[in-house]
Design a protein around this motif. Structure first.
Motif, PDB file in Angstrom:
ATOM      1  N   LEU A   1      42.348  42.057  45.157  1.00 19.24           N
ATOM      2  CA  LEU A   1      42.914  42.224  46.492  1.00 19.24           C
ATOM      3  C   LEU A   1      41.974  41.564  47.487  1.00 19.24           C
ATOM      4  O   LEU A   1      40.771  41.859  47.512  1.00 19.24           O
TER       5      LEU A   1
ATOM      6  N   ASN B   1      35.696  41.851  53.922  1.00 25.95           N
ATOM      7  CA  ASN B   1      34.841  40.934  53.177  1.00 25.95           C
ATOM      8  C   ASN B   1      34.447  39.630  53.863  1.00 25.95           C
ATOM      9  O   ASN B   1      33.745  38.807  53.266  1.00 25.95           O
TER      10      ASN B   1
ATOM     11  N   ASP C   1      30.222  51.507  48.456  1.00 25.63           N
ATOM     12  CA  ASP C   1      30.583  50.101  48.213  1.00 25.63           C
ATOM     13  C   ASP C   1      31.975  49.826  48.787  1.00 25.63           C
ATOM     14  O   ASP C   1      32.712  50.748  49.132  1.00 25.63           O
ATOM     15  N   ASP C   2      32.301  48.549  48.866  1.00 26.38           N
ATOM     16  CA  ASP C   2      33.609  48.181  49.410  1.00 26.38           C
ATOM     17  C   ASP C   2      34.723  48.443  48.403  1.00 26.38           C
ATOM     18  O   ASP C   2      35.780  48.962  48.749  1.00 26.38           O
ATOM     19  N   PHE C   3      34.505  48.077  47.125  1.00 23.05           N
ATOM     20  CA  PHE C   3      35.535  48.215  46.090  1.00 23.05           C
ATOM     21  C   PHE C   3      35.001  48.955  44.879  1.00 23.05           C
ATOM     22  O   PHE C   3      33.823  48.844  44.538  1.00 23.05           O
TER      23      PHE C   3
ATOM     24  N   ALA D   1      36.180  48.852  40.955  1.00 24.61           N
ATOM     25  CA  ALA D   1      37.113  48.263  39.982  1.00 24.61           C
ATOM     26  C   ALA D   1      36.752  48.816  38.596  1.00 24.61           C
ATOM     27  O   ALA D   1      37.147  49.917  38.235  1.00 24.61           O
ATOM     28  N   GLU D   2      35.951  48.082  37.833  1.00 30.74           N
ATOM     29  CA  GLU D   2      35.533  48.582  36.520  1.00 30.74           C
ATOM     30  C   GLU D   2      34.295  49.478  36.600  1.00 30.74           C
ATOM     31  O   GLU D   2      33.856  50.047  35.602  1.00 30.74           O
ATOM     32  N   GLY D   3      33.709  49.538  37.763  1.00 34.64           N
ATOM     33  CA  GLY D   3      32.568  50.449  37.951  1.00 34.64           C
ATOM     34  C   GLY D   3      31.206  49.857  37.617  1.00 34.64           C
ATOM     35  O   GLY D   3      30.203  50.575  37.615  1.00 34.64           O
ATOM     36  N   ASN D   4      31.163  48.543  37.346  1.00 36.66           N
ATOM     37  CA  ASN D   4      29.867  47.955  36.964  1.00 36.66           C
ATOM     38  C   ASN D   4      28.845  48.004  38.099  1.00 36.66           C
ATOM     39  O   ASN D   4      27.667  48.304  37.864  1.00 36.66           O
ATOM     40  N   ALA D   5      29.289  47.701  39.314  1.00 35.39           N
ATOM     41  CA  ALA D   5      28.358  47.725  40.451  1.00 35.39           C
ATOM     42  C   ALA D   5      27.852  49.149  40.672  1.00 35.39           C
ATOM     43  O   ALA D   5      26.637  49.375  40.763  1.00 35.39           O
TER      44      ALA D   5
ATOM     45  N   LYS E   1      40.592  50.509  42.972  1.00 39.24           N
ATOM     46  CA  LYS E   1      41.747  50.062  42.190  1.00 39.24           C
ATOM     47  C   LYS E   1      41.905  51.072  41.053  1.00 39.24           C
ATOM     48  O   LYS E   1      41.176  51.033  40.058  1.00 39.24           O
TER      49      LYS E   1
HETATM   50  P1  5GP Z   1      33.255  46.759  39.738  1.00 42.14           P
HETATM   51  O1  5GP Z   1      31.798  46.530  39.617  1.00 42.14           O
HETATM   52  O2  5GP Z   1      33.622  48.187  40.054  1.00 42.14           O
HETATM   53  O3  5GP Z   1      34.037  46.200  38.600  1.00 42.14           O
HETATM   54  O4  5GP Z   1      33.732  45.902  41.012  1.00 42.14           O
HETATM   55  C1  5GP Z   1      33.279  46.254  42.278  1.00 42.14           C
HETATM   56  C2  5GP Z   1      32.606  45.109  42.959  1.00 42.14           C
HETATM   57  O5  5GP Z   1      33.316  43.886  42.750  1.00 42.14           O
HETATM   58  C3  5GP Z   1      32.562  45.348  44.444  1.00 42.14           C
HETATM   59  O6  5GP Z   1      31.208  45.296  44.844  1.00 42.14           O
HETATM   60  C4  5GP Z   1      33.378  44.243  45.070  1.00 42.14           C
HETATM   61  O7  5GP Z   1      32.563  43.420  45.866  1.00 42.14           O
HETATM   62  C5  5GP Z   1      33.933  43.428  43.926  1.00 42.14           C
HETATM   63  N1  5GP Z   1      35.400  43.608  43.748  1.00 42.14           N
HETATM   64  C6  5GP Z   1      36.028  44.176  42.685  1.00 42.14           C
HETATM   65  N2  5GP Z   1      37.348  44.091  42.806  1.00 42.14           N
HETATM   66  C7  5GP Z   1      37.596  43.482  43.981  1.00 42.14           C
HETATM   67  C8  5GP Z   1      38.816  43.122  44.661  1.00 42.14           C
HETATM   68  O8  5GP Z   1      39.956  43.338  44.211  1.00 42.14           O
HETATM   69  N3  5GP Z   1      38.661  42.508  45.867  1.00 42.14           N
HETATM   70  C9  5GP Z   1      37.442  42.246  46.415  1.00 42.14           C
HETATM   71  N4  5GP Z   1      37.416  41.650  47.606  1.00 42.14           N
HETATM   72  N5  5GP Z   1      36.278  42.557  45.793  1.00 42.14           N
HETATM   73  C10 5GP Z   1      36.357  43.184  44.593  1.00 42.14           C
END
Ligand code: 5GP
Length: 188
Positions: free
Chosen positions: A20, A27, A123-125, A127-131, A155
């Motif tokens: 998204l 962002n 954090d802003d997003f 997703a899979e939780g890696n950050a 998400k």
């Molecule tokens: P995760 O580590 O949870 O898989 O993803 C989270 C990180 O990836 C966030 O720090 C974010 O910056 C980026 N991210 C993941 N999905 C999206 C998305 O759909 N849109 C944007 N703009 N950033 C995302």
């Protein structure tokens, strides 16, 4: 959080099957008033916080808004780096970037994370939780307590919440996306 949901519906753009784009308010251009309102939404959900931890770059704006509602506690952002020069001075972890599809070494200077810290990860997003999991790892290395994870947009069809909750970590999101359907965002 209703204002955020309206903003996502109006300005969010779906890219491919799982990204998204919200660069008009999170962002790239930042809607500071909206970030402040999101911070107010988080406020009653977490207490006893003395530090905010986030990751550069997109987490920083919302993290500073969240700091304001917790009496201006310090914000520490993990830095992404290609190589860790002095491993003795920093906590380090590897984080796979969902959007860039690459793994970064992420560091926090040991001076800025202590065993006495009660941390809210922001954090802003999600997703899979890696950050978020990487930030939890940095906090664990420091002996700091993680009081929870607060994210602007989750998400819900990805695994981040599941992974964090499996570690006993409380997760609060200001908006949860149920799915993307024909290029449209379906919110929970
Ligand atoms: P995760 O580590 O949870 O898989 O993803 C989270 C990180 O990836 C966030 O720090 C974010 O910056 C980026 N991210 C993941 N999905 C999206 C998305 O759909 N849109 C944007 N703009 N950033 C995302």
């Amino acid at each position: 959080m209703i204002e955020l949901k309206e903003k996502i519906s109006k300005e969010g753009r779906v890219i491919g099957s799982d990204i998204l784009k919200v660069d008009s308010f999170v962002n790239h251009q930042i809607d500071v008033l909206l970030m402040d309102k999101i911070a107010e939404f988080f406020k009653p959900k977490f207490n006893d916080i003395n530090k905010i931890v986030t990751i550069e770059a997109s987490g920083i704006a919302v993290a500073t808004s969240v700091s304001r509602v917790y009496n201006y506690v310090p914000v520490v952002f993990a830095k992404k780096t290609k190589s860790v020069l002095n491993i003795n001075d920093v906590y380090t972890t590897k984080i796979f970037s969902f959007t860039k599809k690459t793994t970064f070494d992420c560091i926090i200077d040991k001076r800025f994370l202590k065993p006495t810290d009660k941390v809210l990860i922001v954090d802003d997003f999600l997703a899979e939780g890696n950050a978020a999991m990487g930030l939890v790892d940095l906090c664990k290395q420091a002996g700091a307590e993680v009081r929870g994870v607060a994210v602007v947009i989750e998400k819900g069809f990805q695994n981040g919440r599941k992974r964090l909750e499996a570690e006993g970590i409380k997760v609060v999101s200001a908006a949860i996306i149920k799915e993307f359907k024909n290029g449209h965002v379906i919110l929970k």
